[in-house]
Design an enzyme around this catalytic site. Structure first.
Site, PDB file in Angstrom:
ATOM      1  N   CYS A 279     -34.343  32.687  -9.221  1.00 49.68           N
ATOM      2  CA  CYS A 279     -33.363  31.599  -9.643  1.00 49.68           C
ATOM      3  C   CYS A 279     -34.321  30.719  -9.905  1.00 49.68           C
ATOM      4  CB  CYS A 279     -31.877  31.475  -9.375  1.00 49.68           C
ATOM      5  SG  CYS A 279     -31.123  30.202 -10.358  1.00 49.68           S
TER       6      CYS A 279
ATOM      7  N   CYS B 147     -32.396  27.387  -9.081  1.00 47.30           N
ATOM      8  CA  CYS B 147     -31.601  27.858  -7.403  1.00 47.30           C
ATOM      9  C   CYS B 147     -32.295  26.960  -7.244  1.00 47.30           C
ATOM     10  CB  CYS B 147     -31.356  28.938  -7.638  1.00 47.30           C
ATOM     11  SG  CYS B 147     -29.920  29.664  -8.096  1.00 47.30           S
TER      12      CYS B 147
END
Length: 116
Positions: free
Chosen positions: A33, A36
């Site tokens: 991600c 993230c």
């Protein structure tokens, strides 16, 4: 901060955290991600400003503990939630800096009202 980071590997470990730790933030993330990873330095900085009895719980949605994300109906990553005395309070989805800062502001206000 490292001694306040928890990475449960089972649902039972996560349940124990909920039952035993009064104040924590859980971040649902994944190794692939990008948002993230981009938001992590800001999250680290804001978390470091929280009181010492706060913990940071990280749940990788690609690991066996992904059942926690499913139970909490997490649809995308990053998603963060805070827990106060076993109850979820606030949630932020995504990596928008303003939303993350507001999330931490709300968490801090809630913490300071812990005895009310």
């Amino acid at each position: 901060m490292d001694n306040r980071i928890l990475r449960p590997s089972t649902l039972d470990e996560f349940k124990a955290i909920v039952n035993q730790i009064p104040f924590f933030i859980v971040k649902f993330t994944a190794s692939w991600c990008g948002p993230c990873k981009r938001s992590q330095p800001l999250i680290n900085k804001l978390f470091s400003q929280l009181p010492e009895d706060f913990y940071y719980v990280e749940v990788d949605i690609d690991k066996p503990i992904k059942c926690v994300a499913n139970k909490l109906r997490v649809k995308s990553v990053p998603t963060m939630m805070n827990y106060k005395n076993g109850m979820g309070e606030f949630m932020v989805v995504g990596s928008d800096e303003v939303k993350i800062r507001n999330f931490f502001m709300n968490v801090t206000k809630s913490y300071h009202s812990k005895n009310k």
